[in-house]
Design an enzyme around this catalytic site. Structure first.
Site, PDB file in Angstrom:
ATOM      1  CG  ASP A 257      -1.832   1.198   1.295  1.00  0.00           C
ATOM      2  OD1 ASP A 257      -1.922   1.923   0.273  1.00  0.00           O
ATOM      3  OD2 ASP A 257      -2.472   1.397   2.348  1.00  0.00           O
ATOM      4  CE  LYS A 264      -0.313   3.820   3.350  1.00  0.00           C
ATOM      5  NZ  LYS A 264      -1.138   4.409   4.414  1.00  0.00           N
ATOM      6  CD  GLU A 336      -5.330   0.650   0.645  1.00  0.00           C
ATOM      7  OE1 GLU A 336      -5.358   1.855   0.946  1.00  0.00           O
ATOM      8  OE2 GLU A 336      -4.901  -0.228   1.415  1.00  0.00           O
ATOM      9  NE  ARG A 338     -11.800   3.314   4.003  1.00  0.00           N
ATOM     10  CZ  ARG A 338     -11.738   4.276   4.915  1.00  0.00           C
ATOM     11  NH1 ARG A 338     -12.724   5.158   5.024  1.00  0.00           N
ATOM     12  NH2 ARG A 338     -10.715   4.373   5.726  1.00  0.00           N
TER      13      ARG A 338
HETATM   14  N1  BES Z   1      -3.214   0.226   5.283  1.00  0.00           N
HETATM   15  C1  BES Z   1      -3.604   1.508   5.750  1.00  0.00           C
HETATM   16  C2  BES Z   1      -3.892   1.529   7.237  1.00  0.00           C
HETATM   17  C3  BES Z   1      -2.700   1.515   8.154  1.00  0.00           C
HETATM   18  C4  BES Z   1      -1.909   2.639   8.284  1.00  0.00           C
HETATM   19  C5  BES Z   1      -2.423   0.419   8.913  1.00  0.00           C
HETATM   20  C6  BES Z   1      -0.849   2.631   9.159  1.00  0.00           C
HETATM   21  C7  BES Z   1      -1.365   0.417   9.792  1.00  0.00           C
HETATM   22  C8  BES Z   1      -0.573   1.510   9.916  1.00  0.00           C
HETATM   23  C9  BES Z   1      -4.863   1.981   5.038  1.00  0.00           C
HETATM   24  O1  BES Z   1      -5.004   1.571   3.718  1.00  0.00           O
HETATM   25  C10 BES Z   1      -4.834   3.467   5.034  1.00  0.00           C
HETATM   26  O2  BES Z   1      -3.953   3.991   4.408  1.00  0.00           O
HETATM   27  N2  BES Z   1      -5.776   4.078   5.716  1.00  0.00           N
HETATM   28  C11 BES Z   1      -5.825   5.500   5.813  1.00  0.00           C
HETATM   29  C12 BES Z   1      -7.262   5.924   5.684  1.00  0.00           C
HETATM   30  C13 BES Z   1      -7.437   7.394   5.537  1.00  0.00           C
HETATM   31  C14 BES Z   1      -6.904   7.843   4.193  1.00  0.00           C
HETATM   32  C15 BES Z   1      -8.891   7.732   5.668  1.00  0.00           C
HETATM   33  C16 BES Z   1      -5.255   5.903   7.179  1.00  0.00           C
HETATM   34  O3  BES Z   1      -5.518   5.203   8.160  1.00  0.00           O
HETATM   35  O4  BES Z   1      -4.504   6.860   7.215  1.00  0.00           O
HETATM   36 ZN    ZN Z   2      -4.046  -0.186   3.235  1.00  0.00          ZN
HETATM   37 MN    MN Z   3      -4.019   2.899   2.373  1.00  0.00          MN
END
Ligand code: BES
Ligand code: ZN
Ligand code: MN
Length: 510
Positions: A257, A264, A336, A338
């Site tokens: 991801d 990110k 992504e 969800r």
């Molecule tokens: N895979 C990540 C969630 C995650 C982030 C897990 C850090 C463990 C550590 C997920 O796909 C994500 O990026 N979620 C975002 C959602 C936001 C954009 C609403 C998040 O949590 O920042």
């Molecule tokens: Zn993710």
């Molecule tokens: Mn993500």
């Protein structure tokens, strides 16, 4: 690693030939004879050098009358599964590096239910060595573990369950730890196919063409920025009659991801190889089911792809139509998980399931809320929530329930689609769950946000194998008739054990 059980008192434990002997000592130990070990316990206790509190250790060497050269006294507190786990982990940690092949774990008194399972899992966990891309690393030296108890026979079923869980958890860890170039969607699908070697497990893998035919456009939109083709994995464990409604597990399988166009930051981005730990936990559960062979039907669904930025990647603001027909505005391509899960959850309905549970490293917000101790648990059904929480407590793989009030879903409104994939920053773990809930209809549904619990960061960076324990205990609790248990050796053994020890597992698990 081979685990054995034997009835042993302290004198018997002292006579066992091995390289190391760990004696688990309860906080309140009634006097147990005049053997060399009981004297050691008594004298070190009197001198204030050792106590039976969980995790306390005393290391000694070449004790008169003890066959094993290394001896560790380990306090097991009240003898509960949790305190035994703590004791065994601490003892194994101090023995690390001494390349022990045979270890004896002797309980000075009978512990509480769950203790043998916990001991097996603690030994397996602390001696695990990642190997896939580190072939020169020295593997696990330990090959034999003898568990000694005042009376061994009643613990056989628990031992078998512990071994099956350890096998599943290790599978989850190894796949979770693999870097993304060694755990592509295609390789994950191959791993799933490999599980069909186990009895009662079937697997079907769909590629881009089949997924398009199904209309899984939100899933496809995440994958479209990557050169790696997506896979949709369908696993089945058929342990009950065809008419028995299955429990469906859906695992988030983002093999890497980057965030996509909503990219990110670079720091710690490598950890996003763990974004398929939900998928890996589904694989591990099936690995364990293949050993335990419970009387239940389980379906495993894994939408697997990478989330990459690219000329062809989905863009913020793009609207795509999910398999359910709902249109989704992608306001943040980093939300992504969800998007791949919503199509898989909609697909799950075709199995007319008893319940659907998704497992996902879904939100950083869940890490903020619960840290690495408890997984986030959501459910649209109180009974299901209770069952998941209890399974987690029993397995020492705990969760914590979070709410699903409709008000949390209000931020997902979109001017350009039926729903947006993000709301504001507040309550991020809950708004993500509210998004998923739109795709489950009236099906009994649970959602485990394992973003904080699936792996550890820092020096001990690595997958934990959670929540395989929670899920297996949940499934065994749902099995229509008592779970059958097996030793993970041969099919013949499997038959014999299944006939003799089925009730015991069901009872200990319940
Ligand atoms: N895979 C990540 C969630 C995650 C982030 C897990 C850090 C463990 C550590 C997920 O796909 C994500 O990026 N979620 C975002 C959602 C936001 C954009 C609403 C998040 O949590 O920042
Ligand atoms: Zn993710
Ligand atoms: Mn993500």
């Amino acid at each position: 690693m081979n685990f054995e059980l034997k009835s042993l008192d302290l004198a018997g434990a002292a006579a066992e030939k091995s390289e190391a002997l760990v004696v688990l000592v309860p906080e309140a130990l009634a006097k147990s004879g005049k053997s060399s070990l009981s004297l050691l316990i008594e004298q070190s206790g009197k001198a204030g050098d050792f106590e039976g509190k969980a995790g306390k250790l005393l290391q000694t060497y070449r004790v008169d009358g003890v066959a094993a050269p290394k001896v560790v006294l380990a306090g097991m507190g009240d003898g509960s599964a949790k305190q035994v786990r703590q004791a065994v982990s601490a003892a194994c940690a101090v023995l690390k590096g001494s390349k022990i092949k045979k270890l004896v774990l002797a309980f000075a008194s009978t512990p509480q239910a769950g203790a043998i399972r916990a001991a097996v899992l603690a030994v397996a966990d602390t001696t695990y060595v990642y190997t896939t891309t580190k072939p020169k690393a020295e593997g696990r030296s330990l090959t034999r573990v003898l568990l000694g108890l005042p009376e061994a026979a009643p613990w056989r079923a628990e031992l078998a369950l512990g071994q099956a869980l350890a096998t599943g958890i290790e599978f989850t860890k190894e796949w979770g730890n693999r870097p993304a170039n060694h755990a592509t969607p295609t390789l994950l699908a191959q791993a799933a196919k490999g599980l069909t070697k186990l009895a009662k497990i079937k697997c079907e893998v769909l590629g881009p063409r089949e997924v398009e035919k199904l209309g899984m456009h939100t899933f496809m939109s995440v994958a479209q920025g990557s050169k790696e083709p997506l896979r949709f994995i369908v696993l089945r464990y058929e342990g009950a009659a065809k008419t028995a409604a299955p429990h469906v597990l859906v695992g988030k399988g983002i093999t890497f991801d980057t965030g996509g166009i909503s990219i990110k930051p670079s720091a710690e981005m490598d950890e996003m190889k763990f974004d398929m730990c939900g998928a890996a936990s589904v694989l591990g559960v099936f690995r364990a089911l293949g050993e335990i062979q419970p009387n239940i039907n389980v379906v495993g669904l894994i939408p697997a792809c990478e989330n990459m930025p690219d000329g062809g990647a989905v863009k913020p603001g793009d609207v795509v139509t999910s398999m359910s027909g709902q249109t989704v505005e992608n306001l943040n391509t980093d939300a992504e998980g969800r998007l791949v899960l919503c199509d898989a959850l909609h697909y799950a309905a075709r199995f007319k399931p008893a319940a659907v549970i998704d497992i996902a490293t879904l939100t950083g917000a869940c890490v903020v809320a619960l840290g690495g101790v408890r997984s986030g648990v959501f459910a649209n059904d109180d009974g299901l929530a209770q069952a998941l929480l209890e399974a987690g407590d029993t397995a020492l793989d705990p969760g914590w329930r979070l709410p699903l009030d409709d008000e949390y879903g209000e931020g997902l409104k979109s001017n350009f689609a039926d729903v947006a994939n993000v709301a504001g920053r507040a309550g991020g773990a809950v708004t993500a769950a509210k998004f998923l809930q739109r795709f489950v209809g009236t099906t009994r549904w649970g959602h485990l946000d394992i973003a904080g619990t699936a792996w550890r960061s820092g020096a001990a960076k690595g997958a934990t194998g959670r929540p395989v324990g929670l899920l297996v205990h949940y499934l065994l609790g749902q099995a229509g008739s008592p779970a059958k248990t097996v030793t993970p050796r041969t099919a013949a053994r499997r038959q014999a054990v299944a006939k003799t020890a089925p009730r015991a597992v069901a009872k200990r698990v319940a």
